[in-house]
Write a protein that holds these residues in place. Structure first.
Motif, PDB file in Angstrom:
ATOM      1  N   TRP A   1       0.840  -1.196   0.000  1.00 22.78           N
ATOM      2  CA  TRP A   1       0.000   0.000   0.000  1.00 22.78           C
ATOM      3  C   TRP A   1       0.884   1.258   0.000  1.00 22.78           C
ATOM      4  CZ3 TRP A   1      -0.448   3.777   3.842  1.00 22.78           C
ATOM      5  CH2 TRP A   1      -1.465   4.716   3.619  1.00 22.78           C
ATOM      6  N   PHE A   2       1.927   1.258   0.854  1.00 21.36           N
ATOM      7  CA  PHE A   2       2.820   2.417   0.968  1.00 21.36           C
ATOM      8  C   PHE A   2       3.516   2.722  -0.361  1.00 21.36           C
ATOM      9  CE2 PHE A   2       7.022   4.228   1.870  1.00 21.36           C
ATOM     10  CZ  PHE A   2       6.659   5.372   2.586  1.00 21.36           C
ATOM     11  N   PHE A   3       4.010   1.681  -1.021  1.00 20.62           N
ATOM     12  CA  PHE A   3       4.747   1.877  -2.271  1.00 20.62           C
ATOM     13  C   PHE A   3       3.842   1.925  -3.503  1.00 20.62           C
ATOM     14  CE2 PHE A   3       8.251   0.188   0.365  1.00 20.62           C
ATOM     15  CZ  PHE A   3       9.153   1.238   0.196  1.00 20.62           C
ATOM     16  N   GLY A   4       2.561   1.668  -3.325  1.00 25.26           N
ATOM     17  CA  GLY A   4       1.634   1.729  -4.449  1.00 25.26           C
ATOM     18  C   GLY A   4       1.948   0.727  -5.537  1.00 25.26           C
ATOM     19  N   ILE A   5       2.097  -0.544  -5.140  1.00 19.69           N
ATOM     20  CA  ILE A   5       2.455  -1.563  -6.128  1.00 19.69           C
ATOM     21  C   ILE A   5       1.305  -1.779  -7.112  1.00 19.69           C
ATOM     22  CG2 ILE A   5       4.134  -2.641  -4.585  1.00 19.69           C
ATOM     23  CD1 ILE A   5       2.173  -4.912  -4.107  1.00 19.69           C
TER      24      ILE A   5
ATOM     25  N   SER B   1      -0.539  -6.292 -11.018  1.00 21.89           N
ATOM     26  CA  SER B   1       0.198  -7.541 -11.275  1.00 21.89           C
ATOM     27  C   SER B   1       1.149  -7.856 -10.126  1.00 21.89           C
ATOM     28  CB  SER B   1       0.943  -7.472 -12.612  1.00 21.89           C
ATOM     29  OG  SER B   1       1.867  -6.411 -12.616  1.00 21.89           O
ATOM     30  N   GLU B   2       1.707  -6.847  -9.498  1.00 16.25           N
ATOM     31  CA  GLU B   2       2.570  -7.087  -8.331  1.00 16.25           C
ATOM     32  C   GLU B   2       1.748  -7.607  -7.155  1.00 16.25           C
ATOM     33  OE1 GLU B   2       6.129  -3.845  -9.143  1.00 16.25           O
ATOM     34  OE2 GLU B   2       4.219  -3.114  -8.337  1.00 16.25           O
ATOM     35  N   TRP B   3       0.539  -7.059  -6.966  1.00 21.95           N
ATOM     36  CA  TRP B   3      -0.356  -7.570  -5.922  1.00 21.95           C
ATOM     37  C   TRP B   3      -0.694  -9.038  -6.174  1.00 21.95           C
ATOM     38  CZ3 TRP B   3      -0.819  -5.941  -1.313  1.00 21.95           C
ATOM     39  CH2 TRP B   3      -0.817  -4.579  -0.992  1.00 21.95           C
ATOM     40  N   ILE B   4      -0.950  -9.358  -7.439  1.00 21.31           N
ATOM     41  CA  ILE B   4      -1.272 -10.746  -7.785  1.00 21.31           C
ATOM     42  C   ILE B   4      -0.118 -11.664  -7.404  1.00 21.31           C
ATOM     43  CG2 ILE B   4      -1.658 -12.336  -9.724  1.00 21.31           C
ATOM     44  CD1 ILE B   4      -3.279  -9.982 -11.034  1.00 21.31           C
TER      45      ILE B   4
ATOM     46  N   LYS C   1      11.726  -0.158  -5.742  1.00 22.45           N
ATOM     47  CA  LYS C   1      10.956   0.954  -5.198  1.00 22.45           C
ATOM     48  C   LYS C   1      11.703   1.625  -4.048  1.00 22.45           C
ATOM     49  CE  LYS C   1       6.634  -1.235  -6.579  1.00 22.45           C
ATOM     50  NZ  LYS C   1       6.878  -0.951  -7.945  1.00 22.45           N
ATOM     51  N   ILE C   2      12.600   0.896  -3.417  1.00 28.91           N
ATOM     52  CA  ILE C   2      13.375   1.429  -2.297  1.00 28.91           C
ATOM     53  C   ILE C   2      14.618   2.168  -2.789  1.00 28.91           C
ATOM     54  CG2 ILE C   2      14.717   0.810  -0.254  1.00 28.91           C
ATOM     55  CD1 ILE C   2      12.756  -1.569   0.094  1.00 28.91           C
TER      56      ILE C   2
END
Length: 122
Positions: free
Chosen positions: A47-51, A54-57, A120-121
């Protein structure tokens, strides 16, 4: 199965049995709690990085794999302990292999997490 089709009463009962099994595992198994905590941390990070979708999947699939492996491992350990409460080398091997399956899926989940979150980091 009845002649009329699916028995919804039996279906609901089977869901109840499944939920009871999951509840039993989460209450009694430390590793199940750790897996749930790790998944909650990943949800917050996602949630923080707004994935992306497809990344959630990918995250949901690997987290599901880990939790599923843990349920099989717990089943194998519980059944093994019931039928062989004393030490047995064969039972130890079976339990070690089942635990190894959880480890493999957890490593895969970590790798997927690194692939998603490291860019993302940095």
């Amino acid at each position: 199965m009845s002649k009329k089709g699916i028995s919804f009463r039996r279906l609901l009962k089977s869901f109840g049995y499944a939920l009871n099994g999951l509840r039993w595992m989460v209450v009694r198994e430390q590793n199940a709690k750790i897996h749930i905590l790790a998944f909650l941390c990943v949800i917050v990070a996602g949630w923080f990085f707004g994935i992306s979708a497809s990344e959630w999947i990918a995250i949901v699939i690997v987290a599901g794999m880990v939790f599923t492996a843990e349920t099989f491992n717990t089943s194998i350990e519980t059944l093994s302990d019931k039928f062989s409460p004393e030490y047995d080398e064969s039972i130890k091997r079976v339990k070690d292999v089942a635990a190894g399956a959880v480890l493999v899926t957890a490593i895969i989940a970590v790798v997927v997490g690194l692939i998603i979150f490291l860019p993302k980091i940095f």
